[in-house]
Design a protein around this motif. Structure first.
Motif, mmCIF file in Angstrom:
data_model
loop_
_atom_site.group_PDB
_atom_site.id
_atom_site.type_symbol
_atom_site.label_atom_id
_atom_site.label_comp_id
_atom_site.label_asym_id
_atom_site.label_seq_id
_atom_site.Cartn_x
_atom_site.Cartn_y
_atom_site.Cartn_z
ATOM 1 N N THR A 20 -17.789 17.965 -25.306
ATOM 2 C CA THR A 20 -16.969 17.342 -24.262
ATOM 3 C C THR A 20 -15.819 18.227 -23.794
ATOM 4 O O THR A 20 -15.295 18.023 -22.698
ATOM 5 N N THR A 135 -24.060 5.556 -19.284
ATOM 6 C CA THR A 135 -23.510 4.390 -19.990
ATOM 7 C C THR A 135 -24.220 4.125 -21.311
ATOM 8 O O THR A 135 -23.795 3.253 -22.071
ATOM 9 N N ARG A 144 -16.907 17.210 -20.229
ATOM 10 C CA ARG A 144 -16.195 16.078 -19.635
ATOM 11 C C ARG A 144 -14.721 16.400 -19.423
ATOM 12 O O ARG A 144 -14.114 15.988 -18.432
ATOM 13 N N THR A 220 -13.518 7.418 -17.238
ATOM 14 C CA THR A 220 -12.920 6.501 -18.205
ATOM 15 C C THR A 220 -13.557 5.123 -18.099
ATOM 16 O O THR A 220 -13.755 4.437 -19.111
ATOM 17 N N GLU A 223 -16.618 5.023 -20.130
ATOM 18 C CA GLU A 223 -16.334 4.800 -21.548
ATOM 19 C C GLU A 223 -16.062 3.321 -21.821
ATOM 20 O O GLU A 223 -16.420 2.794 -22.876
ATOM 21 N N LYS A 226 -19.348 1.525 -21.980
ATOM 22 C CA LYS A 226 -19.958 1.765 -23.297
ATOM 23 C C LYS A 226 -19.294 0.912 -24.372
ATOM 24 O O LYS A 226 -19.962 0.293 -25.204
ATOM 25 N N MET A 227 -17.963 0.905 -24.349
ATOM 26 C CA MET A 227 -17.208 0.201 -25.384
ATOM 27 C C MET A 227 -17.508 -1.284 -25.386
ATOM 28 O O MET A 227 -17.713 -1.896 -26.439
ATOM 29 N N ILE A 273 -8.750 0.920 -23.001
ATOM 30 C CA ILE A 273 -9.689 1.734 -23.761
ATOM 31 C C ILE A 273 -8.986 2.574 -24.816
ATOM 32 O O ILE A 273 -9.593 3.036 -25.781
#
Length: 345
Positions: A20, A135, A144, A220, A223, A226-227, A273
């Protein structure tokens, strides 16, 4: 935890940071390719660094921690193994059409995959539909950090050491900095966008990033998806296919790491996040949050909030201050399209 488990964990964390380009646990991560000499690192590492070494190569005699690997992570389709655990390298376009079976690194192989990424980002911006390849919790987007901070000058933290003394930055590695000594490479701060060098011309990359100043917020948001394991249609994220305010008073983009306002079946939710905190918000509070994040100043946010809620500006200012203090939201940043181009140029 035994020594093997500790090494496996260190290797997984180091590889993630190398992929990343976002240092967290370690200052720098060096990946030495098969056939390259670890002597290139002599005098250049610290105890806070990790060196990923091919299993068959000689060891590194410096102070950095070392982790052995097999395989490679260079060409599309390559697999790198840390013990029995492997990670595959895949092209961004292909990742949308292949079945993800395990940990996968997705990178931009060429200009076509870069433009596909930008198209997908635009689609998410207007519809709230995010690319499934990114995702998937098993997928990591290569370099990233270069997209999160394209213009910010930083010393390299993800370094590829190739054969013949070739030094590259990031997974792509095409941003080789010539035949200079490694110490010189490590000492010079460089714009993050250079980690993408070789995908397209530097001029085109800078122009693309300047046209998409909200990309860090988009990454972001991925993320966040995903979370929370969000699915399309289940919830909508402010700024991506949905805006909680239609007052025409926005003059800013929310900061990339600011909490996200979501519209869910249960009502408005604020999700952070960074802290992993989620909380339901009354509709009026959600409006205050939205006005604050999309205004460049507290004064502007207060004026908008006063009009939206039909209250005095003084009271609206107090509500905005409370949101900043209690909910960790902030006024946004003005979008200047030339910022990236000026900083990199």
């Amino acid at each position: 935890m035994n020594a093997t488990d500790d090494t496996d964990l260190r290797g997984a964390r180091a590889l993630r940071e190398w992929v990343t380009g976002e240092p967290r646990e370690y200052a720098r991560v060096f990946l030495v390719e098969s056939g390259a000499s670890a002597e290139t690192l002599h005098g250049c590492t610290s105890p806070d660094d990790v060196v990923l070494l091919p299993a068959e190569s000689e060891g590194h005699d410096g102070p950095a921690q070392t982790v052995r690997y097999t395989g490679s992570l260079d060409q599309i389709g390559d697999e790198l193994y840390l013990g029995a655990r492997g990670v595959e390298l895949q092209d961004y376009i292909a990742a949308a059409f292949v079945q993800i079976l395990g940990p996968t690194v997705v990178r931009f192989a060429d200009a076509a995959s870069w433009h596909a990424f930008l198209d997908d980002a635009e689609l998410a911006r207007h519809t709230g539909v995010f690319p499934t390849a990114l995702t998937d919790p098993r997928v990591l987007l290569a370099d990233r950090g270069a997209l999160m901070h394209p213009a910010e000058r930083r010393r390299p933290s993800a370094i590829r050491v190739g054969s013949g003394g070739r030094i590259g930055i990031g997974v792509h590695g095409a941003s080789a900095v010539g035949g200079g000594q490694l110490a010189e490479v490590l000492a010079e701060p460089r714009p993050g966008v250079l980690a993408l060098d070789g995908i397209a011309s530097e001029t085109d990359l800078i122009a693309d990033l300047a046209r998409h100043p909200w990309l860090p917020r988009y990454l972001t948001a991925i993320e966040l998806v995903k979370m929370l394991r969000l699915t399309d249609g289940e919830s909508t994220i402010a700024g991506f296919g949905w805006s909680p305010l239609a007052d025409g008073g926005s003059d800013a983009e929310p900061l990339s790491a600011d909490p996200f306002l979501l519209r869910t079946p249960d009502g408005f939710v604020l999700a952070d996040i960074t802290t992993l905190r989620r909380q339901l918000l009354p509709p009026a509070t959600a409006m205050v949050v939205a006005a604050t994040q999309t205004s460049t100043t507290l004064a502007r946010a207060a004026d908008r909030t006063a009009r939206l809620l039909g209250i005095a500006v003084q009271d609206a200012r107090a509500l905005c201050r409370q949101a900043i203090q209690a909910l960790n939201v902030h006024p946004g940043s003005a979008v200047h399209r030339s910022t990236t181009a000026e900083a990199v140029g």
